[in-house]
Design an enzyme around this catalytic site. Sequence first.
Site, short mmCIF file in Angstrom:
data_model
loop_
_atom_site.label_atom_id
_atom_site.label_comp_id
_atom_site.label_asym_id
_atom_site.label_seq_id
_atom_site.Cartn_x
_atom_site.Cartn_y
_atom_site.Cartn_z
N ASP A 1 -0.69 -5.42 0.70
CA ASP A 1 -2.05 -5.65 0.19
C ASP A 1 -2.06 -6.99 -0.52
OD1 ASP A 1 -3.50 -3.37 0.99
OD2 ASP A 1 -2.66 -2.18 -0.66
N CYS B 1 0.85 -1.19 0.00
CA CYS B 1 0.00 0.00 0.00
C CYS B 1 0.88 1.24 0.00
CB CYS B 1 -0.89 0.00 1.24
SG CYS B 1 -1.85 1.53 1.38
#
Lengths: 150, 150, 150, 150, 150, 150, 150, 150, 150, 150
Positions: B55, B48
């Site tokens: 992520d 991220c």
Amino acid sequence: MTHDAPALGRAVALPADPDSATLDRVPNPHADTDYVTRFVCPEFTSICPVTGQPDFAHLVIDYIPDRWLVESKSLKLYLGSFRNHGAFHEDCTVAIGKRLATTLEPRWLRIGGYWYPRGGIPIDVFWQTGKAPDSVWIPDQGVPPYRGRG
Amino acid sequence: MTHDAPALGRAVALPADPDSATLDRVPNPHADTDYVTRFVCPEFTSICPVTGQPDFAHLVIDYIPDRWLVESKSLKLYLGSFRNHGAFHEDCTVAIGKRLATTLEPRWLRIGGYWYPRGGIPIDVFWQTGKAPDSVWIPDQGVPPYRGRG
Amino acid sequence: MTHDAPALGRAVALPADPDSATLDRVPNPHADTDYVTRFVCPEFTSICPVTGQPDFAHLVIDYIPDRWLVESKSLKLYLGSFRNHGAFHEDCTVAIGKRLATTLEPRWLRIGGYWYPRGGIPIDVFWQTGKAPDSVWIPDQGVPPYRGRG
Amino acid sequence: MTHDAPALGRAVALPADPDSATLDRVPNPHADTDYVTRFVCPEFTSICPVTGQPDFAHLVIDYIPDRWLVESKSLKLYLGSFRNHGAFHEDCTVAIGKRLATTLEPRWLRIGGYWYPRGGIPIDVFWQTGKAPDSVWIPDQGVPPYRGRG
Amino acid sequence: MTHDAPALGRAVALPADPDSATLDRVPNPHADTDYVTRFVCPEFTSICPVTGQPDFAHLVIDYIPDRWLVESKSLKLYLGSFRNHGAFHEDCTVAIGKRLATTLEPRWLRIGGYWYPRGGIPIDVFWQTGKAPDSVWIPDQGVPPYRGRG
Amino acid sequence: MTHDAPALGRAVALPADPDSATLDRVPNPHADTDYVTRFVCPEFTSICPVTGQPDFAHLVIDYIPDRWLVESKSLKLYLGSFRNHGAFHEDCTVAIGKRLATTLEPRWLRIGGYWYPRGGIPIDVFWQTGKAPDSVWIPDQGVPPYRGRG
Amino acid sequence: MTHDAPALGRAVALPADPDSATLDRVPNPHADTDYVTRFVCPEFTSICPVTGQPDFAHLVIDYIPDRWLVESKSLKLYLGSFRNHGAFHEDCTVAIGKRLATTLEPRWLRIGGYWYPRGGIPIDVFWQTGKAPDSVWIPDQGVPPYRGRG
Amino acid sequence: MTHDAPALGRAVALPADPDSATLDRVPNPHADTDYVTRFVCPEFTSICPVTGQPDFAHLVIDYIPDRWLVESKSLKLYLGSFRNHGAFHEDCTVAIGKRLATTLEPRWLRIGGYWYPRGGIPIDVFWQTGKAPDSVWIPDQGVPPYRGRG
Amino acid sequence: MTHDAPALGRAVALPADPDSATLDRVPNPHADTDYVTRFVCPEFTSICPVTGQPDFAHLVIDYIPDRWLVESKSLKLYLGSFRNHGAFHEDCTVAIGKRLATTLEPRWLRIGGYWYPRGGIPIDVFWQTGKAPDSVWIPDQGVPPYRGRG
Amino acid sequence: MTHDAPALGRAVALPADPDSATLDRVPNPHADTDYVTRFVCPEFTSICPVTGQPDFAHLVIDYIPDRWLVESKSLKLYLGSFRNHGAFHEDCTVAIGKRLATTLEPRWLRIGGYWYPRGGIPIDVFWQTGKAPDSVWIPDQGVPPYRGRG
Ligand SMILES: [Ca+2]
Ligand SMILES: [Ca+2]
Ligand SMILES: [Ca+2]
Ligand SMILES: [Ca+2]
Ligand SMILES: [Ca+2]
Ligand SMILES: [Ca+2]
Ligand SMILES: [Ca+2]
Ligand SMILES: [Ca+2]
Ligand SMILES: [Ca+2]
Ligand SMILES: [Ca+2]
Ligand SMILES: [Ca+2]
Ligand SMILES: [Ca+2]
Ligand SMILES: [Ca+2]
Ligand SMILES: [Ca+2]
Ligand SMILES: [Ca+2]
Ligand SMILES: [Ca+2]
């Protein structure tokens, strides 16, 4: 083409490997009673020590806290510390369980590691610290088995 | 406690970022006909850009090859190159689709990115190069929607 | 330890490769009308041309017969003839479809090949002879997508 | 029509039959503790000794290692060695379990063989080396039952 | 050991074969409007003309009545009349559809026959009287595909 | 309209009733050990003694063989012999179990009969020869419960 | 043994039959736009006119309101008014749809009636007021098909 | 008995009602192309204007961005602002869709509101800004229908 | 608008309340052995004593018969007798179980009542006559839990 | 744009916090026997004490009443009282269980709290008052595990 702002493209917070990660604990507010806490971690990844390629797993951890609960942010960072770390499936799963057991000194703990298939054959690993106490309620982890296709 | 042999603890093969990754193509053995090839990639992870935290996504790619098929090992390495790379969900998904479209010059291509929830709300992203040809058969991707708990 | 009677340990009936296999056809008893016949073949296996290791697929074939139906025993043997035969996923699936189309001269035919994952990424292949006739009812093949673990 | 390069069309690596296959073992990194390792093998095929036709099974193996873990590549080749080998369902499943038990000398082992239907009736076979230790956690194998159609 | 009272051990009501069965119709109470009626018949069985062994199917019938509805008890007996009757899968399914279409003179009708596997490969048959009217709502039959094991 | 060749329209092989059916047994190749064999029979039908109408059931049989295995073709014919035979649900299920137990002299046996609903209420019947041995692994039969609609 | 207080043992609020039931409507707060409202009513029961026995259905109603929304409490009472009322499956489902269409004057309406099986064969009924507007989004009702057992 | 530290027992960040909530937008990095972004929000709650009791819904929002993407944190706060706000099901769902459409000026947008049952009957609401563009791929929202029990 | 023939519009056969209903029993043909009979009754409805509104439940009854089996038609009528009868969820479920236990004098009996939600919260009730005998096989009732939406 | 009538926009009935909520009890009509009552509460929400943001959970409560049943409306209001109350996951779940145990003095009680994911990792909490009595039947809660995406 992808977003590439200077400050963003690097991981800032993940510990470099499991040994560098700190696993924190907080007091158990119900230390007078037996109950189970379950963490489901479907976002686990490590590196295959043989091929250098990423491995992925779905981890489920159940424990009966004694004096301590795991601090959930530190758990997340600890699990994230395997991201660039080489680890075999069986070894890695049991090692995570033992690290948690050492840190939390729980009345009981178990971990299920459900690894994504390699060579058409996934490996699952199931470890617990010992026989679960009879008087505590511990539901199945209920992770669906790998089934191939069709 | 985890396995830690010197040579193994580092990723040897993953490109450092998507720009460094090479996406190879091989000749389509059935270039005289329209058909669809689908890749399901449940092992995608990136970083991220805002929080530096990992992520995860489940990606599904469908395309109608023209002269080229994607070489599958290079696809795997290209996707692996996002492992330490900052990318927003919407942007990343579309960028992967565009990179594949540029490389393969397919008759048609689409990508579905099914991201793991953040803040209780997962994001899915659906992109295609244009209207799918009527005469080709393209089944639904069939990824179950996020449902929370219960 | 396994059963090992002399005459039994070898496959007696499977054609050695697809070219040696005969695909028979029988008259369509309802040639005056359009309908669809579907075969689901979850027991398909071939050999990876690169590694020499077995590959597995779940195949689903739909067709609108014209004058001919496929003779089902010969279909089974034809599919079995890939058992010791090297074939790439995309190529093999389309080639099976084309062989059936050539033999049966159907009004329309499609094949879906749902391959077991290799390198964490399964390939599905979808081919049809052309746009399906509007007036015929052809349900989805409904094969669940690959989902990894969890 | 299928891919047919000279060197590729033959299986290079599969042992000719189970007796020719070597099943390797590696040291258990957590031999001081009880845990379970599960392998799911949805890509198993052998030959029916009566008809010479292929049979297919979905195998699930659970064991508690003592000093040894099975080396996973050799397991894959051992299972692949049944590809051209005649074997009855009940016999074959138990024999695989016994071979693993002899090689690994595990604290406990079980195997479930879930065979594809023949004559409308599938056979499942369940064998274990003895009563599972009370203190170890061994989840259900969770393979869905055969259900026919509808 | 089974119940064996003299009068009970024989089927009293089933017609001997489809030609002997009467299919009755009753007036459609909403003949001024288009709607769909669906019958799901998971209890269908006939005899394989080649082997003399029983076959089983799950049948789903959809139709848009015009002046007539099928009388449901006669439908049940008609379907039961295949119990001792030889019939191939493709032929039988379409023939049932045509018999219903002849009797009911519906605005539109379709039948899906989902047969239990023989030789590891089930056959499904899909027939309709023609293109379904655009203005009528006809949901998918939604019968899960055959999937083998695992 | 259906296929009706003279020689084919009659069942040639099914025994007329359960008493006429022979249930054969073959030697157990692993008589030195305890294991479970499961047969799933989703194609069972008999006649209701009261109404003369067909009944249908999904049967699942588990047993621990001692000296004998059931010969699977004779099992299929034995079950087929109920096709024109009157039998109540509870009685029929237990009687099949007892016939198998008498023939096979197994260490243990159970049968589950999952009958299709009559009058909106299905009946399931569960019988076993006695308490299952502790040291044998016997998974749940896992047949989904009847649920009505919705 | 059951609770039987004087005032409680009788239904106080249900209308005696559909003709006595009032179906109320309230203004549509978004009459300037097309949208769909869906009611799922899994608790519907009526009486079979032939046998006097209860029937049950799962009803799903979709409509595009124009000036009016149905008042939900009155809908519940209207559906409850069939509790002691004789009604055939096809007729009843369409009649409920027409009553709602007459009362609400919607831009479009459909009803799906998914009836519990009688005689082993459930009936589903699907009616709509006409072709659905292209510009409105109307998801499938998604009610699983009846499947018998297994 | 519950944790009750002074500073923690109050919600600090949720806007008091939807009118007080700000919905932010950020530039679309792929404004040159059509793609769909989906948000699944299973954690929505509001207050029933009639009873003052909480209502719950599962919301799914799909849109084709033009110049703007919704800023996801502000979306979360906007949805959270209904927590103490009275809103009818149909009205609330459409109003959220319209607020998003006004703010984002998307090429197209739809919202599905899947409300928890009240009085045994759940309400679903489906709204979109108009016919979806043909050239964009928009998968079904795939939320399972309410089914009652069983 | 609905079908309304004079003789048909009234329930002719349902007992007015549970006390008026007769529950018949027939001899157990296998009284020499322990087995379980299960009835699944997804069509149960009663009246809420507080509101006078209908309630619905899915009931599952398991018992080990001793000398008697329940006569299934009388069971259906007995359950139908709650149709116009006021009964609380907990009380009603246990009372049905006790009535069956009194009538059948079974070796053991249990009942699960799975009630449709009221106020967003369904109630399930589980009662048995005592500890189940160890030597009898009694599968789980397997009714899916209520899950709300999503 | 949303409905905003003056009197409706505020919650009128929810207690301000758990301490202000009254949990009522009513006499158990079957106090002479052991049975289980289950409440499923998929509509639970509280406030995170750290972030002030809403949390959501799916709660399932099982108990064996002794002299008292919980009054269901008061249970609903008690659970609703957490709406604006800060509570940690582990603490909150156990505290609700203890409050119920104190009020109802049941023979046994357990609570499962299935929380929606935060930071990609959901927490489940399982507590019971002690070992469940052997003679009572208590089915699994059967809540599906969190699985991420795919
Ligand atoms: Ca304890
Ligand atoms: Ca084309
Ligand atoms: Ca939910
Ligand atoms: Ca045609
Ligand atoms: Ca996953
Ligand atoms: Ca041990
Ligand atoms: Ca029409
Ligand atoms: Ca399979
Ligand atoms: Ca034994
Ligand atoms: Ca043994
Ligand atoms: Ca139901
Ligand atoms: Ca419109
Ligand atoms: Ca079936
Ligand atoms: Ca466009
Ligand atoms: Ca007994
Ligand atoms: Ca007790």
